[in-house]
Motif scaffolding. Structure first.
Motif, short mmCIF file in Angstrom:
data_model
loop_
_atom_site.label_atom_id
_atom_site.label_comp_id
_atom_site.label_asym_id
_atom_site.label_seq_id
_atom_site.Cartn_x
_atom_site.Cartn_y
_atom_site.Cartn_z
N ASP A 87 0.85 -1.18 0.00
CA ASP A 87 0.00 0.00 0.00
C ASP A 87 0.88 1.23 0.00
O ASP A 87 2.00 1.21 0.51
CB ASP A 87 -0.92 0.03 1.22
CG ASP A 87 -2.08 -0.94 1.09
OD1 ASP A 87 -2.81 -0.83 0.09
OD2 ASP A 87 -2.25 -1.80 1.97
N ARG A 142 -4.24 -0.15 7.87
CA ARG A 142 -4.36 -1.31 7.00
C ARG A 142 -4.92 -2.50 7.77
O ARG A 142 -4.72 -2.61 8.97
CB ARG A 142 -2.98 -1.68 6.41
CG ARG A 142 -2.30 -0.54 5.71
CD ARG A 142 -0.86 -0.87 5.38
NE ARG A 142 -0.75 -1.81 4.27
CZ ARG A 142 -0.04 -2.91 4.30
NH1 ARG A 142 0.63 -3.25 5.40
NH2 ARG A 142 0.03 -3.71 3.25
N THR A 160 1.94 -4.97 8.96
CA THR A 160 2.96 -4.28 8.18
C THR A 160 4.32 -4.84 8.55
O THR A 160 4.75 -4.73 9.70
CB THR A 160 2.92 -2.76 8.42
OG1 THR A 160 1.64 -2.25 8.00
CG2 THR A 160 4.02 -2.06 7.65
N HIS A 173 4.41 -2.59 3.38
CA HIS A 173 4.38 -3.90 2.75
C HIS A 173 4.05 -4.97 3.76
O HIS A 173 4.54 -4.95 4.90
CB HIS A 173 5.73 -4.22 2.10
CG HIS A 173 5.85 -5.63 1.61
ND1 HIS A 173 6.59 -6.59 2.27
CD2 HIS A 173 5.29 -6.25 0.54
CE1 HIS A 173 6.48 -7.74 1.61
NE2 HIS A 173 5.72 -7.56 0.57
N HIS A 188 -5.92 -2.60 -9.46
CA HIS A 188 -5.39 -1.74 -8.40
C HIS A 188 -6.17 -0.43 -8.35
O HIS A 188 -6.15 0.36 -9.29
CB HIS A 188 -3.91 -1.44 -8.64
CG HIS A 188 -3.05 -2.67 -8.63
ND1 HIS A 188 -2.89 -3.47 -9.74
CD2 HIS A 188 -2.31 -3.24 -7.64
CE1 HIS A 188 -2.08 -4.48 -9.44
NE2 HIS A 188 -1.73 -4.36 -8.18
N SER A 211 -3.79 7.45 -2.69
CA SER A 211 -3.41 6.25 -1.94
C SER A 211 -4.09 5.02 -2.53
O SER A 211 -5.08 5.12 -3.27
CB SER A 211 -3.81 6.39 -0.47
OG SER A 211 -3.51 5.22 0.27
N SER A 212 -3.55 3.87 -2.19
CA SER A 212 -4.17 2.60 -2.57
C SER A 212 -5.30 2.23 -1.63
O SER A 212 -5.99 1.24 -1.85
CB SER A 212 -3.12 1.48 -2.56
OG SER A 212 -2.46 1.44 -1.30
N ARG A 213 -5.50 3.03 -0.55
CA ARG A 213 -6.55 2.78 0.43
C ARG A 213 -7.41 4.01 0.60
O ARG A 213 -6.90 5.11 0.84
CB ARG A 213 -5.94 2.42 1.79
CG ARG A 213 -5.23 1.09 1.82
CD ARG A 213 -6.22 -0.01 2.05
NE ARG A 213 -5.56 -1.29 2.16
CZ ARG A 213 -6.19 -2.41 2.49
NH1 ARG A 213 -7.47 -2.39 2.73
NH2 ARG A 213 -5.53 -3.55 2.54
N ARG A 250 -9.33 -7.82 -5.20
CA ARG A 250 -8.59 -7.03 -4.21
C ARG A 250 -8.67 -7.69 -2.84
O ARG A 250 -7.67 -7.85 -2.14
CB ARG A 250 -9.17 -5.61 -4.13
CG ARG A 250 -8.58 -4.84 -2.96
CD ARG A 250 -9.10 -3.44 -2.91
NE ARG A 250 -8.63 -2.80 -1.68
CZ ARG A 250 -8.48 -1.51 -1.53
NH1 ARG A 250 -8.72 -0.73 -2.52
NH2 ARG A 250 -8.07 -1.02 -0.40
N GLU A 295 -5.56 -9.80 -0.59
CA GLU A 295 -5.15 -9.45 0.77
C GLU A 295 -5.09 -10.69 1.66
O GLU A 295 -4.28 -10.77 2.56
CB GLU A 295 -6.14 -8.46 1.38
CG GLU A 295 -6.06 -7.08 0.76
CD GLU A 295 -7.12 -6.18 1.34
OE1 GLU A 295 -7.29 -5.10 0.79
OE2 GLU A 295 -7.75 -6.57 2.33
#
Length: 364
Positions: A3, A29, A33, A50, A124, A138-140, A359, A363
């Motif tokens: 992310d 998240r 992490t 990550h 993504h 952001s990816s979130r 997605r 995860e």
């Protein structure tokens, strides 16, 4: 699983307290992490988090930081030779040619300007928000909302909630959080000291006139080449030696994926084929029939008490699911949250034909 948070400060340098706050947003998240990284290029800052749940990604492999700028890559893509792209260096070498598959590339030039590039039909997601002083991407969605607001006490968007309830979420560019939007499949994003620039490519973004002409000349050759490309795409699974757990709904997408696995000699890696839902479901019955034909064992996970075709309730953990997915749903997402964890032991990759749920699958 990687992310990122991109922050463009249009005012001045972020204060120490703001930097500490941005760094801590990785805690939002829903996975642990294992690695984190923070980089700056003039007015732009990039945070990367990550999780090692995905065995073939790492910050070292996926992030390149040198005098030429910052490059972050994540994806499942093949280069023009049909070889898996497993690192940012391999992506940069292939980017000038034919890159196939799903990928995300965040590029930050030494001047702080840059762009976010995704595959044509991206898996993504990218979320963004902007005000007079700061722009974020952001990816979130939750991370973008907190970074833009400067607080984790976030305001929900009532318009988005109404869209979820009325099932009109398809085509909606809003998110569960006020003032945060997601980048549409037909949009591209670039950034600079003035902030973000989002541009729509128009309705023809998925149309390839060359393919149209190829089909006109020879439909048979067109489909033969399409089949060979699909079979070549299975090389993505060579990024890992994990066992393969196939999700089979009985629909055409998952059946095609299973057929491609078998056609490319990966039967020995398939350790399970499963479906979830009430035993009376036509999808469960169809999936069981497919497995009988190809000679693979089928397993159904029935977490309901359904005894009739007419009594199919929504998942009992929908509220918790909405929190985990930050308001985004697909039909596959309406599952008890712990189900995919139970179905996926270590060193096993879930293969699915359900694009909308990838997605959440990734995860887990």
């Amino acid at each position: 699983m990687i992310d990122f948070l991109l922050v463009i400060d249009k005012r001045a340098r972020l204060s120490p307290s703001e930097l500490e706050f941005m760094e801590g947003l990785g805690d939002l998240r829903h996975t642990r992490t294992d690695e984190r990284s923070h980089h700056r290029a003039h007015h732009s800052r990039l945070w990367v988090w990550h999780s090692s749940v995905t065995p073939f990604t790492s910050i070292q492999q996926n992030l390149l930081c040198d005098g030429a700028g910052l490059d972050l890559y994540e994806g499942h893509a093949l280069d023009h030779r049909g070889l898996p792209i497993s690192s940012v260096g391999a992506y940069l070498s292939a980017a000038g040619g034919d890159v196939r598959g799903h990928f995300l590339h965040v590029r930050v030039d030494p001047t702080g300007t840059g762009r976010i590039v995704r595959s044509r039909l991206p898996v993504h997601q990218v979320y963004y928000a902007e005000d007079e002083g700061t722009a974020v991407a952001s990816s979130r969605a939750m991370i973008a909302a907190a970074a833009a607001a400067g607080t984790t006490r976030l305001e929900l968007d009532p318009e988005f909630v109404r869209s979820v309830v009325s099932m009109s979420i398809v085509g909606h560019y809003g998110t569960a959080f006020s003032h945060v939007r997601f980048l549409g499949v037909d949009e591209s994003l670039s950034f600079g000291p003035e902030g973000l620039n989002v541009v729509a490519s128009g309705p023809g973004f998925i149309v390839d006139p060359n393919l149209t002409e190829e089909y006109r000349r020879s439909p048979e050759r067109y489909w033969d080449e399409a089949t060979e490309r699909l079979k070549a795409s299975m090389k993505l699974l060579d990024l890992t030696d994990d066992e393969l757990d196939c999700q089979l709904s009985g629909g055409k997408d998952s059946r095609l994926v299973l057929a491609l696995l078998l056609a490319t000699g990966r039967r020995d890696r398939i350790t399970g084929v499963h479906t979830w839902g009430p035993n009376v479901s036509p999808e469960v019955r169809a999936a069981r029939g497919v497995c009988e034909i190809v000679g693979l064992p089928h397993r159904n996970v029935d977490t309901t008490t359904v005894e009739s075709d007419r009594d199919v309730p929504l998942a009992d953990k929908l509220a918790a699911h909405l929190l985990t997915t930050e308001g985004e749903m697909s039909p596959l997402d309406l599952l008890p949250l712990d189900m995919t964890w139970r179905l996926q032991p270590d060193h096993r990759t879930l293969v699915t034909g359900q694009v909308a749920g990838l997605r959440d699958q990734a995860e887990d």
